[in-house]
Design a protein around this motif. Structure first.
Motif, PDB file in Angstrom:
ATOM      1  N   ARG A 329       0.837  -1.216   0.000  1.00  0.00           N
ATOM      2  CA  ARG A 329       0.000   0.000   0.000  1.00  0.00           C
ATOM      3  C   ARG A 329       0.864   1.255   0.000  1.00  0.00           C
ATOM      4  O   ARG A 329       0.554   2.251  -0.662  1.00  0.00           O
ATOM      5  N   ASP A 377      -3.960  -4.389 -10.572  1.00  0.00           N
ATOM      6  CA  ASP A 377      -4.641  -3.188 -10.058  1.00  0.00           C
ATOM      7  C   ASP A 377      -4.425  -3.018  -8.560  1.00  0.00           C
ATOM      8  O   ASP A 377      -5.376  -2.753  -7.800  1.00  0.00           O
ATOM      9  N   ALA A 378      -3.180  -3.144  -8.142  1.00  0.00           N
ATOM     10  CA  ALA A 378      -2.875  -3.027  -6.712  1.00  0.00           C
ATOM     11  C   ALA A 378      -3.183  -1.638  -6.175  1.00  0.00           C
ATOM     12  O   ALA A 378      -3.468  -1.482  -4.984  1.00  0.00           O
ATOM     13  N   ASN A 380      -5.752   0.067  -6.567  1.00  0.00           N
ATOM     14  CA  ASN A 380      -7.166   0.189  -6.195  1.00  0.00           C
ATOM     15  C   ASN A 380      -7.561  -0.725  -5.048  1.00  0.00           C
ATOM     16  O   ASN A 380      -8.739  -0.807  -4.699  1.00  0.00           O
ATOM     17  N   ARG A 381      -6.613  -1.403  -4.449  1.00  0.00           N
ATOM     18  CA  ARG A 381      -6.914  -2.386  -3.403  1.00  0.00           C
ATOM     19  C   ARG A 381      -6.599  -1.828  -2.015  1.00  0.00           C
ATOM     20  O   ARG A 381      -5.651  -1.061  -1.839  1.00  0.00           O
ATOM     21  N   SER A 382      -7.393  -2.267  -1.043  1.00  0.00           N
ATOM     22  CA  SER A 382      -7.138  -1.936   0.349  1.00  0.00           C
ATOM     23  C   SER A 382      -6.085  -2.887   0.916  1.00  0.00           C
ATOM     24  O   SER A 382      -5.712  -3.888   0.279  1.00  0.00           O
ATOM     25  N   SER A 385      -7.611  -6.337   1.083  1.00  0.00           N
ATOM     26  CA  SER A 385      -7.673  -7.000  -0.215  1.00  0.00           C
ATOM     27  C   SER A 385      -6.282  -7.451  -0.662  1.00  0.00           C
ATOM     28  O   SER A 385      -6.121  -8.550  -1.219  1.00  0.00           O
ATOM     29  N   LEU A 386      -5.279  -6.628  -0.428  1.00  0.00           N
ATOM     30  CA  LEU A 386      -3.915  -7.006  -0.789  1.00  0.00           C
ATOM     31  C   LEU A 386      -3.448  -8.228  -0.008  1.00  0.00           C
ATOM     32  O   LEU A 386      -2.799  -9.126  -0.553  1.00  0.00           O
ATOM     33  N   GLU A 389      -5.022 -11.342  -1.545  1.00  0.00           N
ATOM     34  CA  GLU A 389      -4.484 -11.688  -2.856  1.00  0.00           C
ATOM     35  C   GLU A 389      -3.049 -12.208  -2.754  1.00  0.00           C
ATOM     36  O   GLU A 389      -2.665 -13.143  -3.468  1.00  0.00           O
TER      37      GLU A 389
END
Length: 496
Positions: A329, A377-378, A380-382, A385-386, A389
């Motif tokens: 992030r 699309d990292a 756009n991820r929280s 979510s990261l 994944e």
């Protein structure tokens, strides 16, 4: 009436031109359904199962486990329409008479006709049924009165052929169930593989080896399995037997005179083939070092506050947040401020292409070598979510189940080499990307905090970047912003 169709290694996508056979999922004589996986192969990107677009009885397999095949090479032949006779073998379907189904040969499949062979793209199933054509069976080399061999005899010869090839002989297609060799030029397998025939002339029956890994180990190191005595049940050759043979001194080919002492055997160098995932990694790293003028800068950062913030998040309930996700992030926020590092260089066009999305790769060590899965699309991820994944892709990497799409398309790589217990590194950029952030281990160190010496959790961060896309000032600004977010996670609130 049954018709014998040939299924070839299909186009695997992503520019892949070859694959290594890891494990056969069917045997000669098995009944297969449409789209049933028949073989597991390893490409330079991943390990995948290949589905067959035909349903019927398998009459021949081409290539042994460990063999590399190019796209378009024959994999298996299937007698379509023979599946209803579930117990029938290929010798029945290939018996004499003009009404017998034709057996495919290379001259028929490669000359004249441009019809589709029914190949499919791995993982996408079949399309419309492929056009089918009859092929002319070559004249038998044996007298017509010779009875056709049984399926059991054909299977025995197939196993014997596999054993001979495992001990160092050249690769040849597995004997078909009708007892004839599906050689590309119509000649017999014995004529094509004299080395194999010579190796097995004095030994009848297959080698007592079950594990394909044992066969592969022996093949890579040139160990003759027929010369070994198995230590397993019923004389089964185990991996330990092959390794024992590797470390044993070599026996001289000719006997020395009785009065002369035998000369000591010279140590034998180990040769490890660069293929599959390891070969692809080697090619990419060599290209990166050859084409990219890289430079590295690094900084130490106090990660105490970041570790405390993560602990507070996980104590609040809900899914746990990984440290890698928080670093990712931070990376996406830094790339938003310094887009030069989320780019690629097109050398021929002499252009820098700045990319609009962050597809974040991360290095993952597996039993098959280093792979770099990509989180699409990292940006756009929280963090939650990261985390999910990263966990999914890491598990898929360990299982060898990553798809080519999950291993390509990265724009920036995060390399957490701290898991190996090291502080710093100057990694090679993952071509064709422009930069890679390295993260060392986080350990307690003496640190000046608020004017006083204290023990803090310290991490070393390094940035390797393509000097064509930016100067040291931009790279230093990126790395300093990352370090500031590590030391003061509240800085990230400005980008949320």
């Amino acid at each position: 009436m049954a018709q014998v169709l040939e299924f070839k290694l299909p186009d695997l996508g992503e520019g892949l031109t070859e694959a290594e056979i890891v494990r056969w999922l069917v045997s000669v004589g098995d009944v297969v359904a449409i789209d049933q996986p028949v073989v597991e192969v390893e490409t330079a990107k991943a390990m995948v199962e290949v589905p067959c677009p035909y349903g019927g009885v398998v009459t021949a397999r081409f290539g042994e486990e460990g063999t590399e095949l190019p796209v378009g090479a024959p994999l298996i032949t299937v007698a379509v329409g023979a599946a209803e006779a579930a117990g029938a073998d290929a010798s029945t379907s290939s018996g004499g008479g003009a009404a017998s189904p034709a057996k495919p040969d290379a001259s028929a499949s490669s000359g004249g006709s441009a019809e589709s062979s029914g190949n499919v793209l791995v993982g996408y199933g079949t399309g419309a049924p492929a056009a089918r054509r009859r092929r002319i069976r070559p004249a038998p080399s044996a007298p017509a009165a010779t009875p056709a061999p049984t399926a059991a005899a054909a299977s025995g010869r197939a196993r014997a052929g596999r054993a001979g090839r495992s001990s160092g002989g050249p690769t040849a297609p597995v004997t078909a169930a009708n007892g004839t060799s599906p050689a590309a030029n119509g000649t017999s397998a014995a004529a094509q593989t004299p080395a194999t025939g010579a190796a097995t002339a004095g030994h009848s029956g297959p080698v007592a080896v079950i594990s394909p890994l044992v066969r592969k180990l022996a093949r890579e190191h040139g160990v003759d399995l027929r010369a070994l005595t198995g230590s397993g049940p019923d004389g089964l050759i185990l991996r330990a037997d092959v390794e024992r043979a590797l470390h044993a001194p070599e026996t001289p080919i000719t006997e020395a005179p009785a009065t002369a002492a035998p000369a000591p055997a010279a140590p034998r160098a180990e040769r490890v083939p660069l293929r599959g995932v390891r070969g692809a990694v080697a090619d990419k790293l060599s290209r990166s070092r050859r084409e990219i003028p890289d430079a590295t800068c690094w900084v130490d950062a106090d990660a105490t506050e970041l570790m405390a913030a993560r602990a507070a998040m996980n104590a609040a309930g809900g899914p746990k947040i990984s440290l890698l996700a928080l670093l990712a992030r931070i990376c996406t926020a830094a790339l938003e401020r310094h887009p030069e590092l989320n780019s690629t260089v097109e050398t021929e066009a002499r252009e820098i292409v700045r990319l609009p999305a962050v597809h974040l790769g991360f290095a993952a060590q597996t039993d098959r070598g280093l792979v770099v899965p990509v989180v699409k699309d990292a940006h756009n991820r929280s963090a939650e979510s990261l985390t999910a994944e990263f966990a999914r892709l890491t598990e898929a990497a360990r299982q060898g189940a990553l798809t080519p799409a999950e291993l390509t398309g990265g724009t920036f790589t995060l390399n957490n080499y701290g898991v190996f217990g090291v502080d710093g590194s100057t990694p090679i950029i993952n071509h064709p990307e422009a930069a890679m952030l390295g993260v060392g281990r986080i350990i307690p160190k003496p640190w000046v905090h608020q004017g006083e010496l204290a023990v803090r959790q310290v991490v070393q961060l390094s940035l390797t970047f393509d000097h064509r896309v930016c100067d040291g000032g931009t790279a230093g600004g990126f790395l300093r912003y990352v370090a500031d977010c590590v030391e003061h996670p509240s800085v990230l609130l400005r980008t949320l």
